[in-house]
Design a protein around this motif. Structure first.
Motif, short mmCIF file in Angstrom:
data_model
loop_
_atom_site.label_atom_id
_atom_site.label_comp_id
_atom_site.label_asym_id
_atom_site.label_seq_id
_atom_site.Cartn_x
_atom_site.Cartn_y
_atom_site.Cartn_z
N THR A 13 -4.10 -12.81 -28.34
CA THR A 13 -3.17 -12.13 -29.24
C THR A 13 -3.89 -11.55 -30.47
O THR A 13 -3.25 -10.96 -31.32
N GLU A 14 -5.19 -11.74 -30.54
CA GLU A 14 -5.96 -11.25 -31.68
C GLU A 14 -6.45 -9.83 -31.41
O GLU A 14 -6.94 -9.52 -30.32
N ARG A 16 -9.24 -7.38 -32.42
CA ARG A 16 -10.56 -7.31 -33.04
C ARG A 16 -10.88 -5.87 -33.42
O ARG A 16 -10.62 -4.93 -32.67
N PRO A 124 -0.05 -6.38 -33.10
CA PRO A 124 -1.34 -6.96 -33.52
C PRO A 124 -2.29 -5.91 -34.10
O PRO A 124 -3.04 -6.22 -35.04
N MET A 128 -3.92 -6.07 -37.85
CA MET A 128 -5.36 -5.94 -38.10
C MET A 128 -5.63 -4.82 -39.10
O MET A 128 -6.42 -4.99 -40.04
#
Length: 521
Positions: A13-14, A16, A124, A128
């Motif tokens: 779920t991150e 980058r 997400p 970010m």
């Protein structure tokens, strides 16, 4: 000159951060390279970008074009790299100001006519971008979803032409509004369930403490009906829980029109589900049903019909609340703190154990059928109850006086007690040291629990799960301590039947508490 902007790579779920660097240089033959550990879907972006440019009347220069996606050791996959690559090229050839796009991250897939198509993971990506003080450019269909991330600069064009005109100053793209917040709207009510007072009590206890629940009974006894009404008993998602759940559903592409819901997830996969479908994985390590049920309910109907490997793969997340998917090219983790509700027939025939009906194949049918579920898996289920067949007399009863709304109020009060005492954690998720600090029973309760553990052969895990359920029962009754009554009722929910402890239990119970061998007769 090198044009730069930002995009994302998803790991679980991150999101980058990935830097998109575009260089167009003269000399040598015309070539279009995408480098930076890109998979096939990313490499195909050059053909989609080229076709989109042709549709807009733009032609790529006859020069050497290099697209670098940094860091180079981070795997890149997915079609959402199309839009950042196209924007970088537009900046590199001077079609839009390069300094204007440097403060943005971008995601989106391009069609051949220049339309920007929706992609999963907009929320997400927006989180970010906001954390790096960047704006976000995303497809128009994802704009309502990305707007939930806060007040970051947000552009949601429908086509590449709209985006070009915006940066040239000939058109202004308005910031999209966040999608709707759907409140709890379950039409299912506990009043529809006739009879089954013991099962309804067990469902209330499971909802109050977040406990795993197994219901065993013949077909038509109401197991699925009870499970379907559990979401209406659970409190709505808190703000931090809502973000966790929405991030997972965004990555899975399940947020339609950017709508979020405070209702807890309820996932009910078919028993033919594979291991990758259940716990996540596959070639792109997507979240599975267990992660999609995070902070909610995972309902497994016809439990023994699931393959043993699939069921045993749930043992780790039932303990840790997390799933780690390891592949040759990826290693990602997904949260999976779900409440397991399972239902099964007593035997393959379905009638074994029903009142007055014996299985045609004998006791071995039930033994073989129930043996398909491993002991370690069963040991992780806090509450295990028998659900008898519904009689015609039960069906003729008037609707119960208490419905979902009344039961949910008691559950909310019990959960509030837990949250205040356990620092925001339900009883089912307490660690062993924390559990022992808040659920130490009185002398009579401890004596009963020790006797029952020896008689029933409880494992250490089973022993502590009885304590968890007893602590929840105490919370439902408004008691600060755990007493013999709570231990007795918790033991009755283990599907164990023995006479030894029954003769030693001398506790009087109220009429609303189901009879069991651990109460005085």
């Amino acid at each position: 000159m090198v044009a730069r902007l930002t995009t994302v790579a998803f790991q679980g779920t991150e999101a980058r951060r990935v830097d998109v660097q575009v260089q167009v240089v003269s000399g040598g033959k015309q070539i279009f390279n995408v480098v930076g550990l890109a998979d096939k879907s990313v490499s195909e972006a050059r053909d989609r970008v080229r076709a989109a440019f042709v549709s807009l009347g733009l032609h790529l220069p006859g020069k050497r074009i290099t697209i670098n996606l940094a860091p180079a050791d981070l795997p890149k996959e997915g079609a959402h790299y199309d839009l950042p690559i196209a924007i970088g090229l537009l900046a590199a050839i001077g079609a839009i100001p390069a300094d204007a796009v440097a403060g943005f991250a971008a995601i989106g897939e391009l069609s051949l006519d220049g339309t920007i198509c929706a992609v999963p993971g907009a929320l997400p990506a927006a989180v970010m971008a906001s954390s790096h003080n960047l704006g976000l450019i995303c497809p128009a269909e994802n704009g309502a979803e990305a707007a939930w991330a806060g007040d970051l600069p947000l552009l949601a064009p429908q086509t590449l032409v709209q985006l070009i005109n915006h940066f040239k100053g000939t058109q202004v793209l308005a910031r999209p509004e966040a999608g709707q917040m759907r409140e709890l709207d379950s039409p299912l009510d506990m009043r529809d369930v006739r009879g089954q007072e013991t099962a309804k009590r067990a469902l209330e206890v499971a909802a109050a403490g977040g406990h795993n629940l197994l219901m065993v009974g013949p077909p038509g006894s109401g197991k699925s009906m009870l499970a379907a009404r559990l979401p209406g008993l659970l409190p709505p998602l808190a703000a931090n829980e809502l973000l966790d759940v929405s991030m997972i559903h965004s990555v899975a592409g399940l947020l339609s029109k950017g709508e979020l819901s405070r209702a807890r997830p309820f996932r009910s996969p078919h028993h033919s589900a594979s291991m990758a479908a259940m716990v996540g994985g596959g070639s792109k390590a997507k979240p599975g049903e267990a992660s999609l049920a995070h902070r909610g309910v995972l309902f497994l109907d016809e439990l023994p019909e699931f393959t043993p490997q699939v069921l045993d793969s749930l043992r780790q997340p039932l303990e840790t609340g997390e799933i780690s998917v390891a592949r040759a090219n990826a290693h990602v983790s997904y949260p999976a703190r779900f409440q397991l509700i399972a239902a099964m027939n007593p035997c393959r025939c379905g009638t074994g154990g029903a009142d007055g009906i014996a299985c045609r194949r004998g006791a071995r049918c039930a033994a073989d059928y129930q043996a398909r579920v491993s002991g370690p898996f069963m040991d992780r289920i806090d509450i295990q109850i028998d659900v008898p067949a519904v009689t015609p007399a039960d069906l003729a009863l008037p609707p119960a006086s208490e419905g979902t709304a009344e039961i949910a109020l008691r559950i909310a009060a019990a959960r509030n007690r837990q949250m205040d005492r356990n620092d925001g954690v339900v009883n089912a998720a307490l660690g062993q040291s924390e559990l022992e600090g808040v659920s130490e029973p009185d002398a009579d309760g401890r004596k009963l629990l020790i006797q029952a553990a020896e008689t029933l052969g409880l494992t250490a895990r089973g022993y502590h799960r009885v304590l968890r359920v007893a602590r929840t029962l105490a919370d439902l009754s408004g008691s600060d301590g755990v007493h013999r009554l709570h231990i007795a009722e918790a033991l009755s929910h283990r599907r164990a039947r023995t006479g030894l402890v029954a003769n030693q239990a001398q506790t009087n119970v109220s009429s609303r508490t189901p009879r069991n061998p651990f109460y005085s007769q």
